[in-house]
Design an enzyme around this catalytic site. Structure first.
Site, PDB file in Angstrom:
ATOM      1  N   HIS A 306      -8.595 -16.649  -8.479  1.00 50.68           N
ATOM      2  CA  HIS A 306      -9.214 -15.690  -8.373  1.00 50.68           C
ATOM      3  C   HIS A 306     -10.700 -15.723  -8.564  1.00 50.68           C
ATOM      4  O   HIS A 306     -11.496 -17.057  -8.405  1.00 50.68           O
ATOM      5  CB  HIS A 306      -9.146 -15.598 -10.349  1.00 50.68           C
ATOM      6  CG  HIS A 306     -10.024 -14.764 -11.346  1.00 50.68           C
ATOM      7  ND1 HIS A 306     -10.714 -14.605 -11.476  1.00 50.68           N
ATOM      8  CD2 HIS A 306      -8.846 -13.821 -11.835  1.00 50.68           C
ATOM      9  CE1 HIS A 306     -11.093 -13.332 -12.513  1.00 50.68           C
ATOM     10  NE2 HIS A 306     -10.157 -12.479 -12.627  1.00 50.68           N
ATOM     11  N   ASP A 363      -2.213 -11.823 -13.728  1.00 52.91           N
ATOM     12  CA  ASP A 363      -0.552 -10.897 -13.172  1.00 52.91           C
ATOM     13  C   ASP A 363       0.415 -11.136 -12.685  1.00 52.91           C
ATOM     14  O   ASP A 363       1.199 -10.453 -12.166  1.00 52.91           O
ATOM     15  CB  ASP A 363      -1.462  -9.424 -12.245  1.00 52.91           C
ATOM     16  CG  ASP A 363      -2.437  -9.100 -12.548  1.00 52.91           C
ATOM     17  OD1 ASP A 363      -2.548  -8.232 -13.451  1.00 52.91           O
ATOM     18  OD2 ASP A 363      -3.583  -8.598 -11.795  1.00 52.91           O
TER      19      ASP A 363
END
Ligand code: CMC
Length: 435
Positions: A306, A363
């Site tokens: 991320h 996700d």
């Protein structure tokens, strides 16, 4: 502490004010840098650039903190409903009981889409990706509600907000039903937001369909966890489009397109495809870890890493916790969950991932829950869009209401050809210049 920073370049010295946020984040305001020195800044992917100030979501990637309007994601996930969170994000405070009731009722009474708009779904190929259909349909909404397009008229904007929140689930379910050649199911106002969506997705006219409460609960949780994430790619796209005073439908349609990519919301579909690939390949997790580390391969561990979180993603933590519970309640035994856990364990103990601070993101586990509740894989990113809608709206509204907002128009460092003269066609020896 100094409230300004100096930028020294050659014989020039520019003093830039320093802006401090309510959580202590400090930024150098370089808005006068070019006019006073001729310099601009270069920041690939905007990794160090704030496009402005925002009071919607606070995120501390080092500590794994995420708060909507000051309330922690853990608190909201435990206690709130998606519709309440949408109100919180968009209007800045938790609604009173009366406000919540009337907000829910307004949304419920705007779930039905115009019959002419629903004809649009027949125009797409059956195998169209639902994200393409979704962004087209939202863009098309601007042609059906032309009387509400003024971004500076708060009454118009409130009408569009209600229509978007009410109709996005209907549009999403219509795209799915059309793709599987089943009749589209009209919305039902006696059902809550999540139950209505599930009913439109999974009921058929020939049979009675009871929406399972555990599925409603799981969906509510996932939508809350996706509802906002400050200046991510799709939200920045929505803000940028809106900065030209484009209407809210057009801006959200652009946000949906930005979300579609596999490095952003499309990662949830890519994770499932990756887990399936590993499963079909015999379940050799290490082989795929090695591939993700191999700089000669373009393969990445989807659902990992991320831009902002460098410790853990609090959303992934909550989803992982919910995974076991949901699968148990649903009586589902999905081998992909074990592969996902093994993959996570191996990556978290691998120096490559440790050094780069790569952790599972939102996700990584969400697809396992979506699969357990029968959402098809190509609809996963649509589910992300349903969740992210209030965040997009909140940011678009905040930007439009900020008197300091200006059209978004980044600079560039040009590194192309210097000027040369046009070359007649018959004199061109190579593509650009005459020899
Ligand atoms: N697998 C393998 N290596 C990775 C991965 C990954 N998933 N993610 C980053 N890296 C490596 C990358 O190769 C680079 O290595 P090096 O320093 O040796 O060149 C380093 O880690 C830094 O990566 P980056 O691409 O510069 O990081 P970024 O901040 O630009 O990208 C990201 C962030 C999320 C796009 C990226 O981590 C990624 O592609 N992850 C997989 C896709 C994914 O799961 N996306 C969903 C994001 S969360 C949901 C959302 O908000 O959209």
């Amino acid at each position: 502490m100094s409230k300004s920073a100096k930028i020294i370049y050659g014989d020039k010295e520019v003093e830039c004010p320093v802006v401090e946020g309510t959580e202590g984040e400090v930024g150098i305001d370089i808005s006068k840098l070019r006019s006073s020195s001729g310099l601009i800044t270069l920041d690939n992917g905007f990794a160090n650039t704030s496009s402005g100030t925002s009071a919607i979501t606070f995120l501390d990637g080092e500590k794994g903190i995420l708060r909507y309007r000051g309330i922690s994601i853990e608190d909201l996930a435990k206690n709130s409903s998606f519709i309440e969170v949408a109100y919180l994000l968009i209007y800045g405070n938790l609604p009173t009981e009366q406000e919540l009731l009337s907000w829910e009722s307004e949304i419920k009474h705007h779930t039905l889409i115009k019959e002419d708009l629903s004809k649009l779904f027949d125009a797409f190929p059956r195998d169209a990706h639902p994200m393409g259909v979704l962004s087209s349909a939202i863009s098309a909404m601007s042609t059906f509600y032309q009387e509400y397009l003024d971004p500076k008229n708060s009454h118009d904007v409130d009408q569009v907000i209600i229509k978007l929140l009410g109709m996005l689930p209907t549009i999403a379910s219509y795209s799915y039903k059309t793709s599987i050649n089943q009749p589209r199911v009209y919305p039902r106002n006696d059902l809550d937001y999540c139950s209505n969506f599930l009913n439109m997705m999974f009921s058929v006219p020939s049979e009675k369909y009871e929406v399972p409460s555990e599925v409603v609960e799981a969906l509510n949780l996932l939508l809350i966890l996706h509802a906002d994430h400050e200046q991510n790619c799709s939200t920045s796209a929505v803000r940028l489009i809106g900065s030209s005073e484009a209407n809210l439908f057009a801006s959200i349609s652009g946000g949906i397109s930005a979300l579609w990519g596999p490095l952003h919301g499309g990662a949830n579909q890519a994770v499932m495809e990756m887990l399936n690939q590993i499963h079909l390949d015999g379940g050799n997790v290490q082989k795929f870890i090695d591939l993700a580390k191999d700089k000669n391969s373009s393969f990445r561990l989807m659902g990992f890493g991320h831009r902002v979180y460098k410790n853990f993603d609090p959303r992934a933590k909550i989803i992982k916790g919910a995974c076991d519970k949901v699968l148990e309640k649903m009586g589902v035994d999905n081998p992909l969950l074990n592969i996902a856990k093994e993959l996570e364990h191996s990556a978290l103990n691998d120096q490559y991932f440790v050094d780069r601070k790569l952790y599972p993101n939102v996700d990584f586990y969400s697809g396992i829950i979506y699969s357990a509740i029968n959402i098809p894989v190509n609809m996963f990113t649509v589910m992300f869009a349903l969740g992210r809608l209030p965040g997009w709206i909140a940011h678009w509204k905040e930007m439009n209401e900020d008197p300091k907002s200006r059209i978004g128009r980044p600079r560039q460092i040009y590194n192309g050809e210097n000027e040369y003269s046009y070359v007649d066609l018959n004199k061109r020896l190579n593509k650009k210049k005459a020899a």
